[in-house]
Design an enzyme around this catalytic site. Structure first.
Site: not given
Ligand code: ADP
Length: 479
Positions: A155, A253, A287, A459
């Protein structure tokens, strides 16, 4: 050679060599048309191991450079990515489908992680701790963790790579990367530019192919000290399990199911703009996309009316077409899932106020659903499509309970003015990221990551490099 052709590689990169022959290949298509745009080698365990070996050989010299020397090379990579923003964005749109303007935005976002971590490389500070005995001196060092394996999704074909490789390389680690099979060309193009920037061979190895074989080799290897993964909770849990025997450090993640709350005192226009930005970006395939909208009864009808109007103006089309805001979904299964979620809402008494139907190929209409109630699939599962389900609520306590009624906890959003309520809700929502009166929360300067089944680690920001460092303490007796 034009930039785009120079950057487009039907190959893998291991130990500084481009591998252009293979026994098997993976076709990559354009989600807007279904046309095959190229192919990449389908490699397996042997090449995955060769990549680890190359990384292990390359790492000591890289780690021995000064942080400033590493930073200067990373900065050149950043400059080259920005200088090639347009051709990189074109490759990204062709394999992923997102509108070209969004692809350009993603390239800039991706580059920002390289810039940020080039800067952070110089700020990996240790500590001096007052000794526990008169003759003891205690010093804390931070050292690169070792070879890092990165597995990334489709994505964000550029940004999910740089926010892993940026901090890993800045810290002094070497990397092996498996990009998603749907979107390998952006990753390979970034690797071409990394070479041109002077990142030594073996520090970035890109292996395309069998996810299971590559993942098994990398998780089983004692040389790989860290695995960083972005993708589904299901695969994340599997990699977690596979990493247990070698006690690897993990950044995961994973999936989200972001709630988006609108309280009665919210600025309704701002809330609608935030919902559009958060829900429909990348056709709903991020997400952190709002997945469930909860709107207080006093503002419900005004919000719904304005949202339906705004959604009606969204332009669906091929990513390359000027003005496109919603591109195709990644594959047919994604279209089927969006449809399944809409059908379930309709079957259980909800209503479609906008969209609700596939448009042929992999396109799906931007959709607004109302009358959504607990028990409907769409509130439990991440839709990953342009479908906004709206639930009406009455009280603050009810809103918090609804927001937390999920096994995920990545992003959440809410719109409200009352300062006390803002604090209470922000503290009560179980998620790693909260957008307050904003629908856009991604930036390299902030720590991105989730709680519960959404993952481990952060991150971006100064926290992002810590995941690639080990702490060592020196205890000295000075006599
Ligand atoms: P998504 O639903 O976003 O495709 P996945 O978790 O399936 O999420 O995929 C994310 C990444 O993980 C991709 O690069 C994919 O190829 C990879 N992957 C899928 N299955 C495995 C596996 N068994 N081991 C290692 N990586 C995997």
């Amino acid at each position: 050679m034009p930039d785009e052709a120079r950057l487009f590689r039907e190959a893998c990169l291991i130990d500084g060599r481009w591998i252009e022959t293979a026994d098997a290949w993976i076709d990559v298509d354009n989600p807007a048309t279904g046309e095959v745009i190229g192919r990449v080698p389908k490699l397996g365990a042997a090449e995955a191991q060769a990549a680890i070996d190359a990384a292990e050989r390359a790492m000591p010299a890289w780690a021995a450079l000064t942080a400033k020397e590493r930073a200067n090379i990373l900065r050149r990579w950043y400059d080259l990515i920005m200088a090639h923003q347009e051709p990189l964005a074109r490759i990204l749109t062709r394999e992923q489908g997102k509108p070209l303007a969004e692809a350009k935005g993603e390239i800039a976002y991706a580059a920002s992680f390289i810039e940020w971590f080039a800067e952070e490389a110089k700020r990996v500070y240790g500590e001096v701790i007052p000794g526990h005995l008169a003759n003891a001196r205690i010093v804390v060092l931070k050292q690169p963790i070792g070879v890092v394996a990165a597995i990334t999704p489709w994505n964000f074909p550029a940004a999910m790579i740089t926010r892993k490789l940026g901090p890993a390389l800045a810290a002094g680690c070497a990397t092996v990367l498996k990009p998603a099979s749907q979107t390998p060309f952006t990753a390979l193009a970034l690797a071409v530019l990394a070479e041109e920037a002077g990142i030594p061979k073996g520090l970035i190895n890109v292996v395309t192919g069998s996810a299971a074989a590559i993942g098994e080799t990398w998780t089983a290897s004692p040389v790989v000290r860290k695995l960083t993964f972005t993708g589904s909770t299901e695969i994340g849990a599997k990699l977690y399990e596979q990493s247990a025997p070698t006690i690897k450090k993990l950044s995961l993640e994973l999936g989200g199911n972001a709630p988006f709350l609108v309280f009665d005192d919210a600025d309704v226009d701002a809330a609608v703009a935030g919902a559009i930005a958060s829900k429909y970006r990348n056709a709903g395939q991020t997400c952190v996309c709002a997945n469930r909208l909860y709107v207080q009864s006093g503002i419900h009808d005004a919000f719904v009316a304005k949202l339906v109007e705004a959604v009606g103006r969204l332009k669906v089309g091929k990513g390359e077409e000027e003005g496109t805001q919603i591109g195709p979904l990644i594959d047919e299964a994604a279209v089927a899932k969006a449809q399944e979620h809409v059908d379930d809402v309709l079957a259980k008494g909800g209503a479609v106020l906008a969209g609700g139907k596939p448009l042929g190929g992999r396109f799906f209409q931007p959709t607004v659903l109302t009358g959504v109630k607990p028990g409907m699939i769409i509130l439990k599962e991440e839709t990953f499509g342009p479908v906004a389900p709206i639930v009406k609520f009455e009280t603050e306590a009810e809103a918090i309970a609804l927001a937390n009624d999920s096994e995920f906890g990545l992003a959440a959003y809410f719109y409200a003015q009352n300062l006390g309520l803002v604090w209470r809700v922000a503290e009560a929502i179980e998620s790693g990221i909260i957008g307050i009166n904003t629908g856009i929360i991604s930036t390299e300067v902030a720590p991105f990551g989730g709680v519960k089944l959404s993952g481990l680690g952060r991150e971006g920001s100064r926290h992002g490099i810590e995941d690639y460092l080990e702490i060592k303490y020196l205890c000295m007796d000075i006599g």
